[in-house]
Design an enzyme around this catalytic site. Structure first.
Site, PDB file in Angstrom:
ATOM      1  N   GLN A  21       0.815  -1.209   0.000  1.00  0.00           N
ATOM      2  CA  GLN A  21       0.000   0.000   0.000  1.00  0.00           C
ATOM      3  C   GLN A  21       0.850   1.261   0.000  1.00  0.00           C
ATOM      4  OE1 GLN A  21      -3.079  -0.845  -0.455  1.00  0.00           O
ATOM      5  NE2 GLN A  21      -3.511   1.288  -0.928  1.00  0.00           N
ATOM      6  N   HIS A  65       2.511   3.125  -3.070  1.00  0.00           N
ATOM      7  CA  HIS A  65       1.874   4.143  -3.925  1.00  0.00           C
ATOM      8  C   HIS A  65       2.477   5.531  -3.682  1.00  0.00           C
ATOM      9  CE1 HIS A  65      -1.165   1.732  -5.896  1.00  0.00           C
ATOM     10  NE2 HIS A  65      -1.524   1.196  -4.749  1.00  0.00           N
ATOM     11  N   GLU A  94     -10.148   3.006   2.741  1.00  0.00           N
ATOM     12  CA  GLU A  94     -10.377   2.599   1.350  1.00  0.00           C
ATOM     13  C   GLU A  94     -10.338   1.063   1.256  1.00  0.00           C
ATOM     14  OE1 GLU A  94      -7.162   3.548  -1.230  1.00  0.00           O
ATOM     15  OE2 GLU A  94      -8.328   3.295  -3.063  1.00  0.00           O
ATOM     16  N   HIS A  95      -9.234   0.467   1.711  1.00  0.00           N
ATOM     17  CA  HIS A  95      -9.100  -0.990   1.741  1.00  0.00           C
ATOM     18  C   HIS A  95      -9.063  -1.447   3.194  1.00  0.00           C
ATOM     19  CE1 HIS A  95      -6.812   0.295  -1.938  1.00  0.00           C
ATOM     20  NE2 HIS A  95      -7.565  -0.640  -2.486  1.00  0.00           N
ATOM     21  N   ASP A  99      -7.089  -5.215  -6.577  1.00  0.00           N
ATOM     22  CA  ASP A  99      -6.561  -4.215  -7.511  1.00  0.00           C
ATOM     23  C   ASP A  99      -6.612  -4.699  -8.946  1.00  0.00           C
ATOM     24  OD1 ASP A  99      -6.036  -2.323  -5.640  1.00  0.00           O
ATOM     25  OD2 ASP A  99      -3.925  -2.822  -5.390  1.00  0.00           O
ATOM     26  N   HIS A 106     -49.951  25.425  -8.219  1.00  0.00           N
ATOM     27  CA  HIS A 106     -49.864  23.980  -7.977  1.00  0.00           C
ATOM     28  C   HIS A 106     -51.237  23.438  -7.549  1.00  0.00           C
ATOM     29  CE1 HIS A 106     -45.548  24.509  -8.175  1.00  0.00           C
ATOM     30  NE2 HIS A 106     -45.341  23.234  -7.949  1.00  0.00           N
TER      31      HIS A 106
END
Lengths: 439, 439
Positions: A268, A271, A335-336, A370, A429
């Site tokens: 991770q 990145h 996220e994960h 992924d 209306h």
């Protein structure tokens, strides 16, 4: 275990532990993704807006100027589009084994997305689902080519029934787009691929230019400029999310393999910036993971950048009470989220409310998601899993309400509707119902 | 038929008819909602950003200052929250018949939203749905009190399982919120109602202040400032849409009642600005509708404003070929689409791809959807029905992907995943799979 990485160890008992975690996450966001707060980011955000407005008004000419300025590539508007010949050539030349793997990944994604797609035939009367017509995909091209992004964004759209998909990617590889990305586009029959990137590409997709048709929705990852431009365009087009740095949170106990957990954390932070947190109920296990990180990091291609991401943004939290760890994971909305707690993993997954994707058990590292399993890897980051979903085929359909009243049904309800409209001061209306009650 | 309203008649055969329609819509957007394009709107948009940033950083103090400046009401932060006593009192004092109508409307919305809610029990393995936790609702309070907005935003959220709902509305009624709005909030057990509005209220919901908890998603209508602030907040929180002026497009033929169609057009433009277009295949019918408008407009409370909305933004388009009308309706992607073509109405509805809500037949005026039928009246405007959906209970749930691989399944796929990761230069990703294949 003695190493500079010890500073990522946090005990849950420390009164400021949550604050400490938040600070680490905030730091990564502030440095790379926070849209405001520092004079520099404020200025940059206003710059994004200017670029977007300029492209919306001046079209291709502005796109060409910003491509020259930011990507240092001179392109005429008619050169934005990658030629059919270039797409075909990239597809011919791609490594054959790699292409096979890509094709199988496409099949896996297709299968999963078909399964989770809302069944249009089985929806109750009163709602109608239709696919979005034109979608634009942002494909990063900066540090590494990411052909998997094309798969993970385009296949869900195709499964939903989107008619036209176009891709944009910055000209970072010999003034064009990496051939692997082009090959995947060709495989997926995406024939409109534009070699433009940054905020200017997002604006071109959102407003359209002389050479690029306006799309209805823009999805996909990208750097800060791309994300902030997506936010500027929100409302003129649909937008999947505003994405920040990638992150994993791992809940693990002594039943897990420390070397595997270490490998997942490293995958991770690779990145750069990437964030990795381990929540565990065992001091011993935490120490083993740190040892394994120290061991494995040496074998990777970019150990220095990875060490920085670990030290500044990552954390190992130790707390004996598993309930507290789960509560914290929900607060974190990663996220994960990996759960490696032996037989208990599924039970813990049931208690997770906020996460982009949950990876259950010892044999489900994030890399499986992924590239392979089927759910899109385009996931909500930075707590946004509290309100955004994993990108899926369902993001490419929209619903329309259906209302059909009979004469009798309207007559039954007329008094109520008229009363409600009049209470709001909307007499026309009220009259639109009244007039149908006469004669 | 001779009247100044004749200028809204457009023949489909005129070569510039689409351009003409687009211009009318654009004009309404430009005047009230277009975020940029004129020096004034550019300046205002930057002002929205400054207000939002200021509130995000200075919290309650900034909210109080902007409330003083823009709403001309002096409030201490502890006065933002409407007291429990005030909510109870409003509920006690509301007209009893009106309350009954409100309660039935709530039941109708609940029933519909339950029917269309994604069935969490029946979703396939590989995806998990959870409700969003905290939602903020913007309730307009400027020209007329709109208690129906509370129903149409809060009930779908409650059906989805949202735990906490808070409402904000500007202090436009004796320095507070109209009692009808408060009564509906009390009926729905929404006990956190803040008398703040504008961009400052949106920012307070998105970032939280000392007295207001941050929410996860913000929904609901509002003026230009509210909508633009929602866009600024997008990504920090979920946002339903960026809404512009309300609009109706009516497809009708000679089987329809011209007086009823006229009443429906008037009910839409009553929102001032509101846009009403009629697409018809009959010249005679078009003339009858215009006559009826001329007749009915005199009986309304605000004829001058309504005439302006009609003349500047609305249109009656005549074209014999119904297929062309349908194609044009899809291009238009109206918020409300009425179809009054006798027996053919349903068949035409099937061909509609883009619309917020479709009202089928003679007895389904927009007012039925605004107050009663069950679908939310919070709908996408200004072509955004091409990518946004009608607000529904499904907007208050989010999905998480679930990935669970066994040892064997990972072993089967390992070579492919490693190949794909290595092609992207992500060696730590590849290693996280490799390490699980050893020994």
């Amino acid at each position: 275990m003695a190493s500079e990485l010890d500073q990522i160890l946090i005990s849950y008992d420390q009164p400021d532990f949550r604050e400490n975690l938040r600070e680490r996450r905030k730091k990564s966001l502030l440095e790379k993704y926070q849209p405001f707060g520092t004079p520099e980011s404020n200025q940059n955000l206003n710059l994004v807006r200017q670029i977007v407005w300029d492209v919306a008004q001046r079209g291709d000419k502005a796109v060409a100027e910003y491509t020259k300025k930011y990507d240092d590539v001179d392109l005429k508007p008619e050169e934005f589009l990658v030629s059919q010949a270039a797409l075909e050539e990239a597809h011919k030349k791609i490594n054959n084994d790699l292409l096979k793997s890509i094709c199988q990944a496409i099949e896996n994604v297709k299968k999963y997305q078909k399964e989770i797609l809302i069944d249009k035939e089985k929806t109750p009367f009163g709602i109608k689902y239709t696919p979005i017509k034109r979608v634009g995909i942002c494909v990063p091209g900066a540090s590494a080519p990411l052909p998997s992004t094309v798969i993970m964004c385009a296949v869900p759209a195709q499964v939903a029934g989107v008619e036209e998909i176009v891709a944009v990617s910055p000209p970072k590889c010999n003034d064009s787009i990496h051939p692997d990305i082009l090959a995947v586009c060709h495989e997926l029959k995406i024939d409109k691929v534009y070699r433009i990137g940054g905020a200017q590409a997002v604006a071109a997709l959102a407003w359209g230019t002389e050479t690029i048709n306006k799309v209805d929705k823009i999805v996909g990852p990208g750097n800060w400029w791309v994300q902030m431009a997506k936010r500027e365009a929100f409302g003129y087009v649909g937008v999947d999310s505003v994405a920040g740095p990638s992150e994993v949170l791992i809940i693990a106990n002594e039943k897990a393999n420390p070397a595997w957990v270490a490998a997942d954390m490293l995958s991770q932070v690779e990145h750069t910036p990437g964030l990795a947190w381990l929540l565990t109920n065992s001091k011993k296990f935490a120490a083993q993971v740190l040892d394994a990180i120290n061991e494995q990091i040496k074998q990777l291609l970019r150990p220095d950048e990875i060490t920085k991401s670990l030290k500044e943004y990552s954390a190992v939290v130790i707390e004996k009470n598993m309930e507290k760890l789960i509560e914290n994971a929900n607060d974190f909305a990663a996220e994960h989220l990996e759960i490696q707690c032996g037989d208990e993993s599924r039970k813990i997954a049931d208690q997770i409310e906020n996460a982009g994707a949950i990876f259950i058990g010892d044999y489900s590292p994030v890399a499986v998601g992924d590239y392979w399993a089927g759910p899109s890897h385009t996931l909500p980051t930075g707590t946004s899993a509290k309100f955004f979903s994993a990108l899926s085929a369902n993001d490419f359909i929209k619903s329309t309400s259906i209302i059909e009243y009979s004469k009798e049904k309207l007559a039954e309800s007329a008094d109520d509707i008229i009363r409600l409209a009049e209470a709001e001061g909307l007499d026309a209306h009220a009259r639109s119902v009244q007039i149908r009650q006469q004669k």
